[in-house]
Scaffold this active site. Structure first.
Site, PDB file in Angstrom:
ATOM      1  N   ARG A  63       0.837   2.070  -5.313  1.00 31.04           N
ATOM      2  CA  ARG A  63      -0.018   0.954  -5.750  1.00 31.04           C
ATOM      3  C   ARG A  63      -0.012  -0.186  -4.746  1.00 31.04           C
ATOM      4  O   ARG A  63      -1.072  -0.725  -4.409  1.00 31.04           O
ATOM      5  CB  ARG A  63       0.388   0.451  -7.133  1.00 31.04           C
ATOM      6  CG  ARG A  63      -0.015   1.406  -8.254  1.00 31.04           C
ATOM      7  CD  ARG A  63       0.479   0.935  -9.584  1.00 31.04           C
ATOM      8  NE  ARG A  63       1.935   0.835  -9.544  1.00 31.04           N
ATOM      9  CZ  ARG A  63       2.682   0.182 -10.403  1.00 31.04           C
ATOM     10  NH1 ARG A  63       2.131  -0.446 -11.413  1.00 31.04           N
ATOM     11  NH2 ARG A  63       3.992   0.165 -10.290  1.00 31.04           N
ATOM     12  N   ASN A  97      -0.994   2.495 -12.579  1.00 33.39           N
ATOM     13  CA  ASN A  97      -0.375   3.772 -12.920  1.00 33.39           C
ATOM     14  C   ASN A  97      -0.925   4.239 -14.255  1.00 33.39           C
ATOM     15  O   ASN A  97      -1.317   3.435 -15.089  1.00 33.39           O
ATOM     16  CB  ASN A  97       1.148   3.627 -13.048  1.00 33.39           C
ATOM     17  CG  ASN A  97       1.843   3.598 -11.709  1.00 33.39           C
ATOM     18  OD1 ASN A  97       1.295   3.978 -10.695  1.00 33.39           O
ATOM     19  ND2 ASN A  97       3.081   3.131 -11.712  1.00 33.39           N
TER      20      ASN A  97
END
Length: 108
Positions: A34, A52
């Site tokens: 990320r 996520n």
């Protein structure tokens, strides 16, 4: 109007934007994916978000100039050094607001 003026859009004309939602599968959580996505998207001038998913994948929305979004898709196929991407699913979208800048969203 001369040919040069017709081939170069004026500064007031907006380039068409490309917006896609992507699902990245493989070893993509717990490997800085990320944060790497945020850094890459900001570097390319892309707006959107990344998060996520509980199934172990990463989901993102990318919106920007088509060439930048294409480059982001290419980068996501590889990911950061510790990631192992096994699949990248890309879904064109035009109804989702990418917001301002590029942000991390909570897990879903």
């Amino acid at each position: 109007m001369n040919a040069l003026a017709m081939s170069n859009p004026s500064p007031n004309q907006q380039m068409p934007l490309k917006t896609v939602r992507v699902i990245v599968k493989g070893r993509v959580q717990g490997v800085f994916y990320r944060n790497w996505t945020i850094e890459s998207a900001r570097e390319l001038g892309i707006r959107g978000w990344v998060r996520n998913r509980r199934d172990g994948s990463v989901e993102a929305l990318f919106s920007g100039e088509p060439q930048a979004v294409d480059e982001m898709e290419t980068r996501c196929r590889r990911g950061p050094p510790e990631a192992m991407v096994t699949a990248l699913n890309v879904f064109p979208t035009d109804g989702e607001d990418p917001g301002q800048g590029f942000q991390r969203r909570p897990t879903v």
